[in-house]
Design an enzyme around this catalytic site. Structure first.
Site, PDB file in Angstrom:
ATOM      1  N   ARG A   1       0.839  -1.211   0.000  1.00 32.73           N
ATOM      2  CA  ARG A   1       0.000   0.000   0.000  1.00 32.73           C
ATOM      3  C   ARG A   1       0.871   1.257   0.000  1.00 32.73           C
ATOM      4  O   ARG A   1       0.516   2.257  -0.622  1.00 32.73           O
ATOM      5  CB  ARG A   1      -0.897   0.005   1.241  1.00 32.73           C
TER       6      ARG A   1
ATOM      7  N   LYS B   1      -6.056   2.327   1.531  1.00 31.07           N
ATOM      8  CA  LYS B   1      -7.037   1.258   1.336  1.00 31.07           C
ATOM      9  C   LYS B   1      -6.742   0.083   2.266  1.00 31.07           C
ATOM     10  O   LYS B   1      -5.646  -0.448   2.308  1.00 31.07           O
ATOM     11  CB  LYS B   1      -7.006   0.791  -0.112  1.00 31.07           C
TER      12      LYS B   1
END
Length: 427
Positions: free
Chosen positions: A377, A412
């Site tokens: 991420r 996310k």
């Protein structure tokens, strides 16, 4: 890149430091094409024996003609054809792997008995049964032990028959004792030479097969150690564990992705895409090897490496951070060298992971866990030309490196995180 180098090197056959004459290898290979290596080696020995016996016949024929052609005319006529009959042995390999060997034994037994019948035991010609018996194992192979034993038994019978029955030359052959002595002193060295050459060639063939197996083993070892970390490869080879799966308490994960590579390469030829990625990731591999880090894998235009696994090291955070900065420097160098801008997004995180080997036929060493997801991420939510890290990693490295605050970002699967850009080393 190292795997490709190994594959290229593997295509070159291993060479021995000493070789037999080329003409002998050419003779040995006649009619052996299309057979597996194990069968080819046996056929090669058959060819060498048949060619040597064919050549050894010539001095005998010349001796008969020079010594007394009138008295030995029948011997010249009877035994001259064996020059051709032995020489054509490789022709019979086309009919099966055993046909040439059986043909050679038949011709050898027939002419062996004929020689002994003509000239008797004082000529020493029955000594040719001895190399024939020894060679039967080489030309039939150990898997046909009964056939080899049967041929050896026939050779023994021929030798004993000469000793008991064919004591003197045949009545229709008029030769003196001096001629028989010449035959004896010609035959014994030839018989020894035939035994030596046949066994030497067979052992040479076996030695080359062993060298090929050793080279294949070394290649497999090198390839396995390039696909897997060395410590993991050793565990697999030693069979210490059926499943390789380790919990690593603390490791650092790096993801690097080339920015906008997919749209940029859409118009490239496949060879250009592979060549470009190989060049870039090959430079990354060199950097990882120099720093003692493990390359985990590449996924398209993304690169994954780790520090602190499979064997722990206390400085894995520092070294992976150094690799991240080194990757940015490499990209700038590659951009100057190729004239194509190479920009990467890099994400790092550190913490516990699970590492292990996946699969049984196409092995892959991989890493899983929340640390891996967070590092991925950091890369995917990052900015080209920057190294993004979470706050926990920044706090662990801030005494050695400089950082620039990016801010609180919604990540996310992770929620709001305080993120930083790693900018360089402290001086």
């Amino acid at each position: 890149m190292r795997e490709l180098e190994l594959l290229a090197a593997h295509g070159r056959p291993a060479r021995s430091r000493w070789r037999l004459p080329n003409f002998l290898w050419l003779i040995a290979r006649i009619g052996t094409a299309g057979y597996p290596p194990r069968i080819r080696r046996r056929l090669a020995v058959t060819n060498v024996i048949s060619s040597m016996v064919s050549l050894m016949t010539v001095p005998y024929i010349l001796l008969y003609a020079v010594y007394d052609l009138q008295a030995l005319k029948i011997a010249v006529l009877v035994f001259s054809p064996q020059i051709i009959l032995f020489a054509i042995t490789p022709y019979f390999h086309r009919f099966g792997s055993m046909v040439g060997a059986v043909y050679l034994c038949m011709v050898w037994l027939v002419f062996g008995i004929g020689y002994c019948l003509f000239f008797g035991r004082e000529s020493g010609l029955h000594f040719y049964f001895l190399p024939g018996a020894a060679a039967s194992m080489l030309i039939f192979g150990s898997e046909r032990l009964l056939l080899s034993g049967f041929v050896t038994f026939l050779a023994l019978c021929g030798f004993l028959t000469t000793e008991v029955v064919f004591v003197h030359p045949a009545p229709f052959i008029h030769v003196d004792q001096f001629f028989l002595e010449i035959l004896f002193y010609l035959t014994v060295p030839f018989a020894f030479l035939l035994i030596f050459t046949t066994v030497f060639f067979a052992f040479k063939e076996a030695a080359q097969a062993e060298m090929a197996l050793e080279e294949e083993y070394r290649y497999s070892e090198r390839l396995l150690e390039n696909i897997l970390p060395q410590a993991v490869a050793r565990r697999l080879k030693q069979g210490n564990a059926a499943i390789i799966a380790d919990h690593i308490d603390d490791a650092t994960i790096l993801f690097a992705d080339i920015v906008n590579f997919t749209p940029r390469s859409a118009g490239w030829q496949p060879q250009e895409v592979v060549s470009f990625l190989s060049h870039v990731f090959g430079r990354f591999d060199e950097l990882a090897a120099r720093l003692g880090l493990e390359k985990i894998k590449t996924i398209g235009d993304a690169y994954m490496a780790a520090g602190g696994l499979p064997e722990p090291r206390p400085d894995h955070r520092v070294v992976v951070a150094e690799m991240a900065l080194g990757i940015l420097d490499l990209c700038r160098e590659i951009s100057r060298e190729t004239g194509q801008e190479v920009t990467v997004r890099i994400g790092l995180d550190a913490g516990p992971v699970v590492a292990g080997v996946i699969g049984t036929s196409k092995l892959l060493y991989d890493v899983w866990g929340d640390t891996v997801n967070t590092a991925a991420r950091m890369e995917s939510h990052g900015v080209g030309g920057h190294i993004q890290v979470p706050n926990c990693l920044k706090e662990a490295l801030e005494d050695r490196f400089t950082f620039e605050r990016r801010g609180d970002i919604a990540v996310k699967g992770k929620g709001i995180m305080q993120l930083w850009f790693l900018t360089g080393k402290r001086t």
